[in-house]
Motif scaffolding. Structure first.
Motif, PDB file in Angstrom:
ATOM      1  N   THR A  97     -89.381   5.173 -12.162  1.00 52.96           N
ATOM      2  CA  THR A  97     -88.050   4.584 -12.353  1.00 52.96           C
ATOM      3  C   THR A  97     -87.723   3.697 -11.423  1.00 52.96           C
ATOM      4  O   THR A  97     -87.701   3.909 -10.092  1.00 52.96           O
ATOM      5  CB  THR A  97     -87.110   5.611 -12.733  1.00 52.96           C
ATOM      6  N   THR A  98     -87.388   2.464 -11.681  1.00 49.25           N
ATOM      7  CA  THR A  98     -86.736   1.562 -10.648  1.00 49.25           C
ATOM      8  C   THR A  98     -85.276   1.804 -10.433  1.00 49.25           C
ATOM      9  O   THR A  98     -84.426   1.806 -11.156  1.00 49.25           O
ATOM     10  CB  THR A  98     -87.117   0.039 -11.034  1.00 49.25           C
ATOM     11  N   MET A  99     -85.140   2.135  -9.204  1.00 52.39           N
ATOM     12  CA  MET A  99     -83.692   2.621  -8.656  1.00 52.39           C
ATOM     13  C   MET A  99     -82.772   1.369  -8.275  1.00 52.39           C
ATOM     14  O   MET A  99     -83.351   0.210  -7.989  1.00 52.39           O
ATOM     15  CB  MET A  99     -84.015   3.677  -7.537  1.00 52.39           C
ATOM     16  N   PRO A 100     -81.406   1.626  -8.480  1.00 50.96           N
ATOM     17  CA  PRO A 100     -80.718   0.423  -8.091  1.00 50.96           C
ATOM     18  C   PRO A 100     -80.751  -0.194  -6.676  1.00 50.96           C
ATOM     19  O   PRO A 100     -80.526  -1.263  -6.414  1.00 50.96           O
ATOM     20  CB  PRO A 100     -79.175   1.162  -8.101  1.00 50.96           C
ATOM     21  N   TRP A 101     -81.418   0.575  -5.548  1.00 51.20           N
ATOM     22  CA  TRP A 101     -81.727   0.238  -4.441  1.00 51.20           C
ATOM     23  C   TRP A 101     -82.921  -0.603  -4.078  1.00 51.20           C
ATOM     24  O   TRP A 101     -83.225  -1.193  -3.193  1.00 51.20           O
ATOM     25  CB  TRP A 101     -81.517   1.280  -3.304  1.00 51.20           C
ATOM     26  N   GLY A 102     -83.807  -0.844  -5.434  1.00 52.00           N
ATOM     27  CA  GLY A 102     -84.968  -1.680  -5.298  1.00 52.00           C
ATOM     28  C   GLY A 102     -86.442  -0.828  -5.306  1.00 52.00           C
ATOM     29  O   GLY A 102     -87.405  -1.411  -4.912  1.00 52.00           O
ATOM     30  N   ASN A 103     -86.392   0.508  -5.205  1.00 52.34           N
ATOM     31  CA  ASN A 103     -87.672   1.208  -5.142  1.00 52.34           C
ATOM     32  C   ASN A 103     -87.846   1.682  -6.576  1.00 52.34           C
ATOM     33  O   ASN A 103     -87.039   2.177  -7.353  1.00 52.34           O
ATOM     34  CB  ASN A 103     -87.325   2.448  -4.381  1.00 52.34           C
ATOM     35  N   ARG A 104     -89.114   1.853  -6.843  1.00 49.41           N
ATOM     36  CA  ARG A 104     -89.694   2.383  -8.023  1.00 49.41           C
ATOM     37  C   ARG A 104     -89.967   3.712  -7.613  1.00 49.41           C
ATOM     38  O   ARG A 104     -91.078   3.968  -6.803  1.00 49.41           O
ATOM     39  CB  ARG A 104     -90.903   1.709  -8.549  1.00 49.41           C
ATOM     40  N   SER A 105     -89.631   4.998  -8.160  1.00 48.45           N
ATOM     41  CA  SER A 105     -89.758   6.221  -7.607  1.00 48.45           C
ATOM     42  C   SER A 105     -90.196   7.338  -8.608  1.00 48.45           C
ATOM     43  O   SER A 105     -89.824   7.005  -9.998  1.00 48.45           O
ATOM     44  CB  SER A 105     -88.047   6.689  -7.199  1.00 48.45           C
ATOM     45  N   LEU A 106     -90.910   8.060  -8.356  1.00 47.59           N
ATOM     46  CA  LEU A 106     -91.376   9.020  -9.169  1.00 47.59           C
ATOM     47  C   LEU A 106     -90.930  10.566  -8.173  1.00 47.59           C
ATOM     48  O   LEU A 106     -91.321  10.858  -7.076  1.00 47.59           O
ATOM     49  CB  LEU A 106     -93.049   9.118  -9.012  1.00 47.59           C
ATOM     50  N   LEU A 107     -90.390  11.488  -9.199  1.00 46.67           N
ATOM     51  CA  LEU A 107     -89.627  12.539  -8.443  1.00 46.67           C
ATOM     52  C   LEU A 107     -90.367  13.820  -9.059  1.00 46.67           C
ATOM     53  O   LEU A 107     -90.428  13.517 -10.488  1.00 46.67           O
ATOM     54  CB  LEU A 107     -88.091  12.453  -8.654  1.00 46.67           C
TER      55      LEU A 107
END
Length: 135
Positions: A97-107
């Protein structure tokens, strides 16, 4: 001062080391059957068995009891990491998911339930921010 490592206490060192070796593509350096380190260019992830805890202070750490820390790895392609881990990870908390701070993250959760975030900077601001912190 330099931040150099984080240590996870576990009831099954071999299982957790195997997970992280597959997840981050780094072979562990074993010191004993109760302690291994996975070294990256910027930090080390240490994995230690419960028998090491009394060396510091009895009862100071408990395995599989983390509810406040997220272990994070900067990766080239978070979607590829997700694809590579599908089938071997039991608990994906959040798909890429692309986060509001600009990283695409997998948790996800590792075998002990620790939260792990793999992320790739994708916006110009995030890319610039992490250009100062090479992998």
């Amino acid at each position: 001062m330099n931040f150099v490592s984080i240590r996870i206490i576990t009831g099954d060192v071999a299982r957790l080391v195997d997970f992280y070796e597959r997840a981050i593509g780094v072979a562990a350096d074993w010191s004993t059957e109760d302690f291994a380190e996975l070294r990256t260019a910027s930090a080390t992830l240490a994995v230690a068995g419960v028998r090491t805890v009394p060396l510091f202070a009895p009862g100071a750490a408990r395995p599989a009891d983390n509810h406040s820390v997220i272990i994070e790895f900067l990766v080239d392609d978070v979607d590829r990491v997700h694809q590579n881990l599908t089938g071997s990870v039991e608990d994906f908390v959040q798909a890429p998911t692309t986060m509001p701070w600009g990283n695409r993250s997998l948790l996800l959760r590792d075998p002990d339930g620790n939260l792990v975030n793999f992320f790739t900077p994708v916006t110009p601001a995030a890319v610039a921010r992490f250009a100062r912190h090479p992998e």
